[in-house]
Scaffold this active site. Structure first.
Site, PDB file in Angstrom:
ATOM      1  N   VAL A 199      84.842 -17.780  57.778  1.00  0.00           N
ATOM      2  CA  VAL A 199      85.434 -16.642  58.402  1.00  0.00           C
ATOM      3  C   VAL A 199      85.760 -15.538  57.317  1.00  0.00           C
ATOM      4  O   VAL A 199      86.610 -16.102  56.538  1.00  0.00           O
ATOM      5  CB  VAL A 199      86.778 -17.098  59.372  1.00  0.00           C
ATOM      6  N   HIS A 200      85.217 -14.571  57.384  1.00  0.00           N
ATOM      7  CA  HIS A 200      85.632 -13.673  56.285  1.00  0.00           C
ATOM      8  C   HIS A 200      85.253 -12.198  56.589  1.00  0.00           C
ATOM      9  O   HIS A 200      85.986 -11.127  56.112  1.00  0.00           O
ATOM     10  CB  HIS A 200      84.732 -13.648  54.923  1.00  0.00           C
ATOM     11  N   ARG A 201      84.900 -11.912  57.615  1.00  0.00           N
ATOM     12  CA  ARG A 201      84.537 -10.505  58.034  1.00  0.00           C
ATOM     13  C   ARG A 201      85.849  -9.741  58.113  1.00  0.00           C
ATOM     14  O   ARG A 201      86.627 -10.135  59.227  1.00  0.00           O
ATOM     15  CB  ARG A 201      83.704 -10.310  59.517  1.00  0.00           C
ATOM     16  N   ALA A 202      85.946  -8.582  58.174  1.00  0.00           N
ATOM     17  CA  ALA A 202      87.073  -7.682  58.196  1.00  0.00           C
ATOM     18  C   ALA A 202      87.476  -7.443  59.728  1.00  0.00           C
ATOM     19  O   ALA A 202      88.702  -7.742  59.805  1.00  0.00           O
ATOM     20  CB  ALA A 202      87.010  -6.311  57.713  1.00  0.00           C
ATOM     21  N   ASP A 273      81.120 -16.275  60.847  1.00  0.00           N
ATOM     22  CA  ASP A 273      80.950 -14.804  61.148  1.00  0.00           C
ATOM     23  C   ASP A 273      80.130 -13.974  59.946  1.00  0.00           C
ATOM     24  O   ASP A 273      80.075 -12.790  59.584  1.00  0.00           O
ATOM     25  CB  ASP A 273      82.156 -13.623  61.371  1.00  0.00           C
TER      26      ASP A 273
END
Length: 351
Positions: A199-202, A273
């Site tokens: 999980v890393h998307r803004a 993501d």
């Protein structure tokens, strides 16, 4: 030819490795690292594992708002272009480093080549989508990973300089898959039957409600391992979610490319993501659940190996418990010969 290659984030390091090796057989390559990813686990480790030459220029830009970061990169890359006087500037993917490199070159009348041209999620809320579209419209060579990407460009009126090359991430994966499978990371972590998550998307990390729903879903699945991006850890702490996530999810530090491939290949399922992880899951034959409403890798969904669930708790948990691919995968992303194809197209430009 003298080729200036701009990279800045770990997906670009992976893509750069096989292409750089091919280009340097015939051309001079100057490598510029913007510093968009700068932690050892997010940068140096990838250069070491993938045997990428050390950057000739490291701009050390670091993190920041989109405008500040892109502006600083634009100024820094412009200085390098003026000093090096390249025949071509090469960019990868869809990050701020991609857009800054392409803009700097276009304004100085240096031809631009874009690897992974033509990808579209059709979601302009994503900064990556803006970067993709703008970069494609100022590029001279558009190096497309799939037929879908070629068609996307055609619909936007772009046909000149378009080449179907296949996907360079397949080159990197096939080259390193055997070494990755021999990695001791699964034994070291005591992993056997597990799901892997990233999980890393803004759009997910910057929205506390979305982030909370995702973490609650991952926690309730009970067997999730999550290599925690530094930015994600920061946002979990800011939202007061970190301690609960740490208690219910196996949070581990970021891992290198080879360890990540080993974790992906050994997982029974991947929840992510990330664009690159969706594609790696497909090539490795691991069912993927994508925690976004849209994807640029539509082929993985159309082939039935990826499902989009957004950040909805019920959708994530439901898919994790029931989703199973029902047909064979294809070689839609190529057979691992993209780097040679890209080098050949660039070589023809210099003739």
């Amino acid at each position: 030819m003298k080729i200036l290659t701009v990279v800045g984030a770990r997906p670009q390091f992976i893509k750069c490795a096989p292409v750089s090796r091919e280009l340097r057989k015939e051309h001079e390559e100057i490598l510029v690292h913007t510093g968009q990813h700068y932690d050892r686990e997010m940068s140096d480790l990838f250069f070491e594992e993938l045997k990428i030459p050390r950057p000739d220029h490291n701009l050390g830009i670091g993190s920041g708002t989109h405008g500040r970061q892109t502006g600083a990169m634009l100024a820094g890359i412009e200085e390098v272009i003026l000093a090096e006087e390249p025949d071509l500037l090469l960019v990868y993917g869809d990050t701020n480093s991609t857009l800054a490199g392409a803009l700097a070159a276009a304004k100085l009348h240096v031809p631009v080549a874009h690897v992974e041209a033509g990808l579209r999620s059709f979601d302009r809320r994503m900064p990556e989508e803006i970067n993709r579209v703008l970069t494609d419209h100022i590029s001279d060579l558009l190096l497309c990973p799939t037929e879908t990407a070629v068609e996307n460009l055609r619909r936007e009126g772009i046909t000149a300089g378009v080449h179907l090359t296949g996907d360079v991430m397949v080159d990197a994966l096939l080259e390193h898959a055997e070494v990755a499978r021999a990695s001791p990371v699964l034994a070291d972590l005591g992993l056997d039957h597990y799901r892997l998550a990233t999980v890393h998307r803004a759009e997910n990390t910057d929205d506390p409600a979305r982030l909370a729903a995702i973490m609650r879903a991952l926690g309730d699945l009970g067997d999730v391992v999550l290599p925690c991006h530094p930015r994600t850890e920061k946002m979990l702490k800011n939202a007061g979610l970190y301690e609960e996530a740490k208690r219910r999810i196996r949070l581990i530090p970021p891992v290198g490319y080879l360890e990540m491939l080993a974790l992906e290949a050994g997982a029974k399922q991947i929840l992510t993501d990330s664009g690159g992880v969706q594609k790696e899951a497909y090539v490795l034959g691991v069912p993927c659940i994508t925690m976004r409403e849209t994807t640029e890798w539509v082929e993985t969904v159309e082939d039935g190996w990826n499902v989009l669930v957004g950040s909805d708790y019920d959708a994530i948990v439901g898919a994790a418990r029931t989703f199973a691919p029902e047909r064979e995968r294809s070689d839609v992303f190529g057979k691992g010969e993209a780097a040679r194809a890209i080098a050949a197209v660039i070589g023809q430009m210099g003739e």
